[in-house]
Structure formats: structure tokens, C-alpha cells
Design a protein around this motif. Sequence first.
Motif, PDB file in Angstrom:
ATOM      1  N   GLY A  51       0.812  -1.210   0.000  1.00  0.00           N
ATOM      2  CA  GLY A  51       0.000   0.000   0.000  1.00  0.00           C
ATOM      3  C   GLY A  51       0.846   1.261   0.000  1.00  0.00           C
ATOM      4  N   LEU A  52       1.953   1.242   0.747  1.00  0.00           N
ATOM      5  CA  LEU A  52       2.862   2.393   0.773  1.00  0.00           C
ATOM      6  C   LEU A  52       3.513   2.596  -0.595  1.00  0.00           C
ATOM      7  N   ASP A  53       3.897   1.480  -1.239  1.00  0.00           N
ATOM      8  CA  ASP A  53       4.480   1.571  -2.585  1.00  0.00           C
ATOM      9  C   ASP A  53       3.486   2.180  -3.570  1.00  0.00           C
ATOM     10  N   MET A  54       2.230   1.764  -3.468  1.00  0.00           N
ATOM     11  CA  MET A  54       1.212   2.293  -4.373  1.00  0.00           C
ATOM     12  C   MET A  54       0.979   3.786  -4.129  1.00  0.00           C
ATOM     13  N   MET A  55       0.979   4.177  -2.865  1.00  0.00           N
ATOM     14  CA  MET A  55       0.798   5.586  -2.522  1.00  0.00           C
ATOM     15  C   MET A  55       1.952   6.426  -3.065  1.00  0.00           C
ATOM     16  N   LEU A  56       3.174   5.899  -2.930  1.00  0.00           N
ATOM     17  CA  LEU A  56       4.349   6.602  -3.443  1.00  0.00           C
ATOM     18  C   LEU A  56       4.289   6.720  -4.962  1.00  0.00           C
ATOM     19  N   CYS A  57       3.866   5.655  -5.622  1.00  0.00           N
ATOM     20  CA  CYS A  57       3.739   5.665  -7.084  1.00  0.00           C
ATOM     21  C   CYS A  57       2.698   6.675  -7.527  1.00  0.00           C
ATOM     22  N   ASN A  58       1.568   6.700  -6.828  1.00  0.00           N
ATOM     23  CA  ASN A  58       0.498   7.634  -7.171  1.00  0.00           C
ATOM     24  C   ASN A  58       0.965   9.074  -7.019  1.00  0.00           C
ATOM     25  N   ALA A  59       1.791   9.334  -6.015  1.00  0.00           N
ATOM     26  CA  ALA A  59       2.297  10.687  -5.791  1.00  0.00           C
ATOM     27  C   ALA A  59       3.306  11.092  -6.859  1.00  0.00           C
ATOM     28  N   ARG A  60       4.085  10.110  -7.345  1.00  0.00           N
ATOM     29  CA  ARG A  60       5.171  10.428  -8.278  1.00  0.00           C
ATOM     30  C   ARG A  60       4.753  10.378  -9.746  1.00  0.00           C
ATOM     31  N   VAL A  61       3.676   9.681 -10.053  1.00  0.00           N
ATOM     32  CA  VAL A  61       3.342   9.450 -11.458  1.00  0.00           C
ATOM     33  C   VAL A  61       3.027  10.767 -12.179  1.00  0.00           C
ATOM     34  N   ASN A  62       2.498  11.758 -11.458  1.00  0.00           N
ATOM     35  CA  ASN A  62       2.213  13.049 -12.088  1.00  0.00           C
ATOM     36  C   ASN A  62       3.476  13.866 -12.332  1.00  0.00           C
ATOM     37  N   GLU A  63       4.580  13.473 -11.685  1.00  0.00           N
ATOM     38  CA  GLU A  63       5.885  14.104 -11.933  1.00  0.00           C
ATOM     39  C   GLU A  63       6.755  13.157 -12.749  1.00  0.00           C
ATOM     40  N   PHE A  64       6.105  12.395 -13.619  1.00  0.00           N
ATOM     41  CA  PHE A  64       6.767  11.296 -14.335  1.00  0.00           C
ATOM     42  C   PHE A  64       7.990  11.773 -15.111  1.00  0.00           C
ATOM     43  N   ASN A  65       7.884  12.922 -15.775  1.00  0.00           N
ATOM     44  CA  ASN A  65       8.979  13.403 -16.622  1.00  0.00           C
ATOM     45  C   ASN A  65      10.247  13.705 -15.833  1.00  0.00           C
ATOM     46  N   MET A  66      10.107  13.841 -14.509  1.00  0.00           N
ATOM     47  CA  MET A  66      11.266  14.148 -13.671  1.00  0.00           C
ATOM     48  C   MET A  66      11.879  12.881 -13.064  1.00  0.00           C
ATOM     49  N   ASP A  67      11.238  11.731 -13.289  1.00  0.00           N
ATOM     50  CA  ASP A  67      11.644  10.544 -12.551  1.00  0.00           C
ATOM     51  C   ASP A  67      11.560   9.275 -13.407  1.00  0.00           C
TER      52      ASP A  67
END
Length: 350
Positions: A172-188
Motif C-alpha cells: 500500500g505504501l508503494d502504491m501511494m508513493l507511485c500515485n504521488a510520483r506518477v504526475n511528476e513522471f517526466n522528472m523521474d
Amino acid sequence: MNFKDFLKDKIPFAVIYFLATAAVILVMYLTLIINKIELMNNNILYAWLISIIFFILFLIYDYLKNRHFYNQLNVMLNAKEDLDNILNIGNCSTHEQEMFKKLLLKTYKIYSERTIKYEETHKEYINFINKWVHQMKTPVSVMNLILQDEINEDNRAVFDSILEENEKLSHGLDMMLCNARVNEFNMDFNVESLNIISIVRNVLNDNKKPLIRSHVFPKVTTDAAITVETDKKWIYFVINQIVVNAIKYSKLKIQDNKYITFKIKAKNSKIILSISDEGIGIPKEDLNRVFNAFFTGKNGRKSDESTGMGMYLAKKICDKLGHEILVESEEGKGSTFSIVFFKGKNLFKF
């Protein structure tokens, strides 16, 4: 605005103009009748003709005078790029246009300031989520180590249950982290050539305990080592999410031994990774909504672990990486998720 649209806007003005002209001609006509002066019908027609000619000339002049302004508005309306590059109306020919320009610039300025504040707030939120998730993952990992050291024959059942719940928390923590980062995809992200089999094996190794507990066995079928162009971290999340779902819905099916089958094949300009399970399958009416956010469907109600975000994020990541993700399923028989990699195509090659 083209000339046709310009004429439509002038219809009320034309009506008033010709009513006023008619009123003037009528007053003149009545005045001449009172004074017993004969007025030729041709003179009335000439008056109407002259009025129409002047009206047409005025419309042409007014349109030509404002054409540049209208063209700039059309450019702004049709442009797909940032408004910073096109917000330049140029010189205004009337006081009304000048006021419109000032209003537009003021509105854009307010919008820009609010957008900057929102972006700053969003970045602070993302940073907080990243730090918080990493802080929470540390005690989760420590708990796993402690539990593994303390397990013995007397407490195995209890500790295995705690370990399982701890794994759910970690996922669940991994999914939350992914959800937070996916909108900054171009940076990561970092696209590179990867052996897809090695990614699959890493996923299976990380899910070894849930696979054993659920009596689900993996099978990998491939002709040779196949490389694809993708991002290692993001594609790991996609494959892991499919495997986690396969385990979750396979254990709901009453059957001694169940399998998750991985097939990798090259087909023309595509490389297809298919992941098939022997679980409860997906109802036909839910298939078109599997990748919708927060959609859990009929199967989600059978499991309290379902959030409806896993496959939504998987689809979003595949779209951003230039891959395709497909699903086939038959209720009661299992599901197959396929990730399609296109040869020679990634985020930098189209």
C-alpha cells in the motif's frame, strides 16, 4: 472571427440602422405631403440605395480596421501551446478593445499567480508524501526482520499472519508513493534496454512468500532472453501490480495448485509479455472498466484489499512509457494481462 461571423454580430446594428433610415424617410415624406410637394418614388429608392451603400462601406471599413484584433483572438483560441507565447493581441483600434485587452491580461495574470501557488503547494505535498512513505517503509522493514527472527513452531501461524498484513502495508505504501510520483513522471524516469525476464524474476522473488502461502506457482515461458526499452522501476511496478492481483484473486478460488504463467514472445514489431492466472476471473461487464480509477467491480467486493487504483496506475504508467496494456478474462477461469512493448519505440523514438 471571419467576415461571416462579423456580419452576424452586426445584425442588431443593421436592424436599428434601417429602422432609423425608414423613420427619417417617412418623416420627410409626410412633411412633403403636408406642404403639398410631390415626392417621386425613384427618390425614395435612391435614398434607400445610398443608405445601403454607405452601410456596406461602413461594415467593410469596420471589419478591416479590426481584422488584426480578430485574427489575434482566433490564434489564441486555436493555439495548443502555452498562453505565454501567444498572449499578444497587439495594437487595439478602439477603446472597447483596449479595455478587453487589459481585462484579458489581468485575468491571465491572476490565473498565473494562482497556478504558481497551486504548483508550490502540490510540490510541498509530494515532498511530504515521499518523505512520509520512506519513513513508514523503514519500520515496516524492521518489523519484517523482527518477525522472521522470532518465528518458531509455536507461534508460526500468528507471525505468518502478521507478516502477511505487513506485506499488504508495504504494498500500500508503494502504491501511494507511485500515485504521488506518477504526475511528476517526466522528472523521474530513465529509459534503457532491459532483459524483461530479469524484471519478472525480481518480481517473483519479492512475492515469494505470498506465492507460497497462497499455493500459487509461477511458470515462465520464453524462447530466449528478450530486451525491451523501458524504465526499470516503473515497469517493475506494473508487473508487480499484475502479480499481486493474480495472487489475491487466485487464492479466492478453491483449488489445490494454481499457476501464474508468464509468456514472452516477439511478434513483428512488438514484444508481448503475457501474465495469466487461474483465479476467479473478471466478469464480462467489468472488463471495460478494469483500468478506471477506484473501480473495484464485482471481484473487489470479495476482497477487502482492493482499492481500485492498482491497474489504473499500471495503465497510466504504460501510457507514459509508450507501452500498451490489455486484459482478457473469463469469469471462473482466470485472467490474462498483456504488456505490449514496441520495438525501436520509446519516449524518445517515435
